[in-house]
Design a protein around this motif. Sequence first.
Motif, PDB file in Angstrom:
ATOM      1  N   VAL A 137      -9.887  -4.268  -1.072  1.00 41.61           N
ATOM      2  CA  VAL A 137      -8.871  -3.197  -1.192  1.00 41.61           C
ATOM      3  C   VAL A 137      -9.046  -2.133  -0.107  1.00 41.61           C
ATOM      4  O   VAL A 137      -8.063  -1.606   0.409  1.00 41.61           O
ATOM      5  CB  VAL A 137      -8.823  -2.537  -2.595  1.00 41.61           C
ATOM      6  CG1 VAL A 137      -8.152  -3.451  -3.611  1.00 41.61           C
ATOM      7  CG2 VAL A 137     -10.194  -2.086  -3.061  1.00 41.61           C
ATOM      8  N   ALA A 151      -1.103   3.203  -9.455  1.00 43.33           N
ATOM      9  CA  ALA A 151      -0.854   1.865  -8.899  1.00 43.33           C
ATOM     10  C   ALA A 151      -0.242   0.960  -9.967  1.00 43.33           C
ATOM     11  O   ALA A 151       0.704   0.208  -9.697  1.00 43.33           O
ATOM     12  CB  ALA A 151      -2.157   1.263  -8.361  1.00 43.33           C
ATOM     13  N   THR A 209      -3.655   4.554  -1.423  1.00 40.19           N
ATOM     14  CA  THR A 209      -4.633   4.795  -0.358  1.00 40.19           C
ATOM     15  C   THR A 209      -4.785   6.283  -0.039  1.00 40.19           C
ATOM     16  O   THR A 209      -3.942   7.099  -0.402  1.00 40.19           O
ATOM     17  CB  THR A 209      -4.200   4.091   0.947  1.00 40.19           C
ATOM     18  OG1 THR A 209      -3.036   4.745   1.462  1.00 40.19           O
ATOM     19  CG2 THR A 209      -3.883   2.622   0.700  1.00 40.19           C
ATOM     20  N   THR A 269       0.852  -1.186   0.000  1.00 41.78           N
ATOM     21  CA  THR A 269       0.000   0.000   0.000  1.00 41.78           C
ATOM     22  C   THR A 269       0.894   1.245   0.000  1.00 41.78           C
ATOM     23  O   THR A 269       1.939   1.268   0.646  1.00 41.78           O
ATOM     24  CB  THR A 269      -0.945   0.063   1.223  1.00 41.78           C
ATOM     25  OG1 THR A 269      -0.187   0.296   2.414  1.00 41.78           O
ATOM     26  CG2 THR A 269      -1.746  -1.220   1.361  1.00 41.78           C
ATOM     27  N   ALA A 274      -9.005   2.683  -0.309  1.00 39.78           N
ATOM     28  CA  ALA A 274      -8.282   2.493  -1.562  1.00 39.78           C
ATOM     29  C   ALA A 274      -8.791   3.486  -2.599  1.00 39.78           C
ATOM     30  O   ALA A 274      -9.999   3.665  -2.757  1.00 39.78           O
ATOM     31  CB  ALA A 274      -8.484   1.064  -2.064  1.00 39.78           C
ATOM     32  N   GLU A 282      -5.544   4.699 -10.204  1.00 42.87           N
ATOM     33  CA  GLU A 282      -5.405   3.342 -10.750  1.00 42.87           C
ATOM     34  C   GLU A 282      -4.168   3.269 -11.646  1.00 42.87           C
ATOM     35  O   GLU A 282      -3.385   2.313 -11.578  1.00 42.87           O
ATOM     36  CB  GLU A 282      -6.663   2.977 -11.537  1.00 42.87           C
ATOM     37  CG  GLU A 282      -6.660   1.537 -12.009  1.00 42.87           C
ATOM     38  CD  GLU A 282      -7.873   1.198 -12.868  1.00 42.87           C
ATOM     39  OE1 GLU A 282      -8.914   1.879 -12.744  1.00 42.87           O
ATOM     40  OE2 GLU A 282      -7.758   0.266 -13.668  1.00 42.87           O
ATOM     41  N   ILE A 324      -1.796  -0.955  -3.878  1.00 43.30           N
ATOM     42  CA  ILE A 324      -2.990  -0.157  -3.574  1.00 43.30           C
ATOM     43  C   ILE A 324      -2.560   1.260  -3.209  1.00 43.30           C
ATOM     44  O   ILE A 324      -1.742   1.441  -2.305  1.00 43.30           O
ATOM     45  CB  ILE A 324      -3.800  -0.758  -2.399  1.00 43.30           C
ATOM     46  CG1 ILE A 324      -4.181  -2.200  -2.681  1.00 43.30           C
ATOM     47  CG2 ILE A 324      -5.048   0.083  -2.120  1.00 43.30           C
ATOM     48  CD1 ILE A 324      -4.879  -2.899  -1.498  1.00 43.30           C
ATOM     49  N   TRP A 337      -5.850   0.612  -7.540  1.00 41.07           N
ATOM     50  CA  TRP A 337      -5.174  -0.645  -7.230  1.00 41.07           C
ATOM     51  C   TRP A 337      -4.784  -1.336  -8.525  1.00 41.07           C
ATOM     52  O   TRP A 337      -5.331  -1.044  -9.590  1.00 41.07           O
ATOM     53  CB  TRP A 337      -6.073  -1.557  -6.383  1.00 41.07           C
ATOM     54  CG  TRP A 337      -7.394  -1.784  -7.032  1.00 41.07           C
ATOM     55  CD1 TRP A 337      -7.756  -2.828  -7.833  1.00 41.07           C
ATOM     56  CD2 TRP A 337      -8.526  -0.889  -6.993  1.00 41.07           C
ATOM     57  NE1 TRP A 337      -9.037  -2.645  -8.290  1.00 41.07           N
ATOM     58  CE2 TRP A 337      -9.526  -1.474  -7.796  1.00 41.07           C
ATOM     59  CE3 TRP A 337      -8.781   0.326  -6.362  1.00 41.07           C
ATOM     60  CZ2 TRP A 337     -10.770  -0.862  -7.983  1.00 41.07           C
ATOM     61  CZ3 TRP A 337     -10.006   0.930  -6.566  1.00 41.07           C
ATOM     62  CH2 TRP A 337     -10.984   0.335  -7.353  1.00 41.07           C
TER      63      TRP A 337
END
Length: 255
Positions: free
Chosen positions: A199, A133, A153, A35, A168, A130, A151, A171
């Motif tokens: 997530v 990630a 966060t 994370t 999240a 996204e 992930i 991810w």
Amino acid sequence: MECFAVPDLPEIRPGDDLADLIADRVALEDGDVLTVASTVVSKAEGRAANLSAFPASPRAREIASRLEDLTGEEKDPRFAQAVLEESTELLMDAPFLLTESRFGHVSVNAGIDRSNVPDHDLLLLPKHPESSAERIRDGLLERGIEDVAVIVTDTCGRPFRHGQRGVALGWAGMPASRDWRGEHDRDGRELGVTVQSVVDELASAANLVTGEGDDGNPAVVVRNWEFGDHDGSNELFREVEGDFVRQALRQWRFD
Ligand code: GDP
Ligand code: MN
Ligand code: MN
Ligand code: MN
């Protein structure tokens, strides 16, 4: 399952390669979930900004002055402008700004952060968490680290309950949710509705290690947690059509 911080990460600067910085400091293993706090993703992506970059439109000035009247606190119309520019929909404009961000996340003030931001007034959320990630995961792949999910966060408040917790935003390398439908409870009853947002739950668990202040732990490894052989889904942010709470909120909007 254990959660531990990636040690000794420096102050993150625009252009920093988070995958490299992290992989240099921890021996990631297949099956780990990594994370990363959006704060450092934003810093690396150059999302720190100053209020002067957001000259206030008439609408932003109106929103800010109404908030000022309601709360008795000084509100900078340029901050309202920044929130508007980061958002596709203003769900509530009083007594605080609740918006949908450009990537679909509903949060107060479009998730714009004013803590842990040296040298700037504001830190905007990553443009598309996204993709962030995925980039971090691709960076790990380039270093031969194959099976690590990532992930991005943030810490968010929530309706109905006091207290903030990790969620999240984006991810890669795993589904957002585990679908329990069709599985069975202890009495053999088939589960009909439960889709578990893994997530978010991983983000919350990791956020206990991340902390919120001067801890300096933006990246956390979750080890020995398994998604297992289950159905998954990648949906996290509700569509407006099926989101009855959001529809009800719209009546509180002034404009
Ligand atoms: P958010 O939840 O994404 O808004 O991030 P926070 O402001 O809560 O910070 C999360 C964690 O990252 C905390 O432990 C901070 O001390 C830490 N942190 C924030 N910026 C940096 C940075 O540039 N370098 C390091 N090493 N830690 C940071
Ligand atoms: Mn912060
Ligand atoms: Mn934040
Ligand atoms: Mn936080």
